[in-house]
Scaffold this active site. Structure first.
Site, PDB file in Angstrom:
ATOM      1  N   GLY A  47      32.961  39.845  40.132  1.00 54.29           N
ATOM      2  CA  GLY A  47      31.803  38.959  40.162  1.00 54.29           C
ATOM      3  C   GLY A  47      32.069  37.743  39.304  1.00 54.29           C
ATOM      4  N   LYS A  48      31.322  37.636  38.193  1.00 56.64           N
ATOM      5  CA  LYS A  48      31.409  36.458  37.309  1.00 56.64           C
ATOM      6  C   LYS A  48      31.105  35.190  38.097  1.00 56.64           C
ATOM      7  CE  LYS A  48      34.556  38.024  33.732  1.00 56.64           C
ATOM      8  NZ  LYS A  48      35.657  37.623  32.883  1.00 56.64           N
ATOM      9  N   HIS A  49      30.008  35.226  38.823  1.00 56.53           N
ATOM     10  CA  HIS A  49      29.563  34.048  39.540  1.00 56.53           C
ATOM     11  C   HIS A  49      28.078  34.194  39.854  1.00 56.53           C
ATOM     12  CE1 HIS A  49      30.882  36.707  42.996  1.00 56.53           C
ATOM     13  NE2 HIS A  49      29.649  36.429  43.329  1.00 56.53           N
ATOM     14  N   ALA A  50      27.490  33.094  40.332  1.00 57.48           N
ATOM     15  CA  ALA A  50      26.116  33.117  40.854  1.00 57.48           C
ATOM     16  C   ALA A  50      26.164  32.459  42.231  1.00 57.48           C
ATOM     17  CB  ALA A  50      25.185  32.352  39.919  1.00 57.48           C
ATOM     18  N   ARG A  95      26.166  37.290  37.869  1.00 55.89           N
ATOM     19  CA  ARG A  95      26.374  38.746  37.886  1.00 55.89           C
ATOM     20  C   ARG A  95      27.810  39.091  37.539  1.00 55.89           C
ATOM     21  NH1 ARG A  95      25.604  38.166  43.538  1.00 55.89           N
ATOM     22  NH2 ARG A  95      23.934  36.860  42.788  1.00 55.89           N
TER      23      ARG A  95
END
Ligand code: TYD
Length: 140
Positions: A47-50, A95
């Site tokens: 993840g590590k993104h929106a 997230r």
């Protein structure tokens, strides 16, 4: 924060269990895409993104994992460890998925087709967009 847990009804009998998921019934959108994450290696954070225009529901079909959610103001952590538990994520939620068990299968139901332009992958940019959105909200 535009996140919530959705509990699915389990239709069980002596043969075992069954869960049915339908768009706009258990899931609050049209389901345009399904993908699943499995065989995740130890200590990996995914993840590590929106997303700017994408709603998703995450369901851990087997095993477990943890999800950090952050709307730029508040952070929460969810444990997904049951196939009858879905985590809804709205727009503009940063997230991170981690602590994947060896057998984890994380299914994601998504409201849009894959679009790499919809991703916000830079955390500073995410905070900037949240601040901008908030200003617009306060002014109007
Ligand atoms: P990625 O976004 O890095 O996964 P995560 O955010 O969970 O860490 O996706 C991994 C690869 O899969 C990347 O090359 C993009 C591709 N992909 C698709 O082609 N379609 C999809 O629906 C998704 C989610 C990813």
């Amino acid at each position: 924060m535009d996140t919530k847990i959705i509990k699915f009804d389990t239709m069980g009998d002596k043969r075992g269990a069954l869960i049915a998921i339908e768009q706009n019934i258990q899931i609050p959108f049209d389901i345009k895409r399904v993908y699943y994450i499995f065989n995740t290696k130890k200590n990996v954070i995914r993840g590590k993104h929106a997303h700017q225009n994408l709603a998703q529901v995450l369901v851990c079909l087997n095993g477990s994992c943890r999800i950090l959610v952050n709307d730029g103001f508040t952070k929460d952590e969810y444990l997904l460890d049951q196939p009858d538990k879905g985590l809804y994520l709205g727009n503009n939620i940063w997230r991170e998925m981690y602590n994947f068990s060896d057998n984890c299968i994380l299914m994601v139901l998504a409201s849009e087709l894959y679009n790499s332009d919809d991703y916000i992958r830079d955390y500073e940019q995410f905070l900037h967009i949240v601040a901008q959105n908030n200003d617009i909200y306060i002014k109007h």
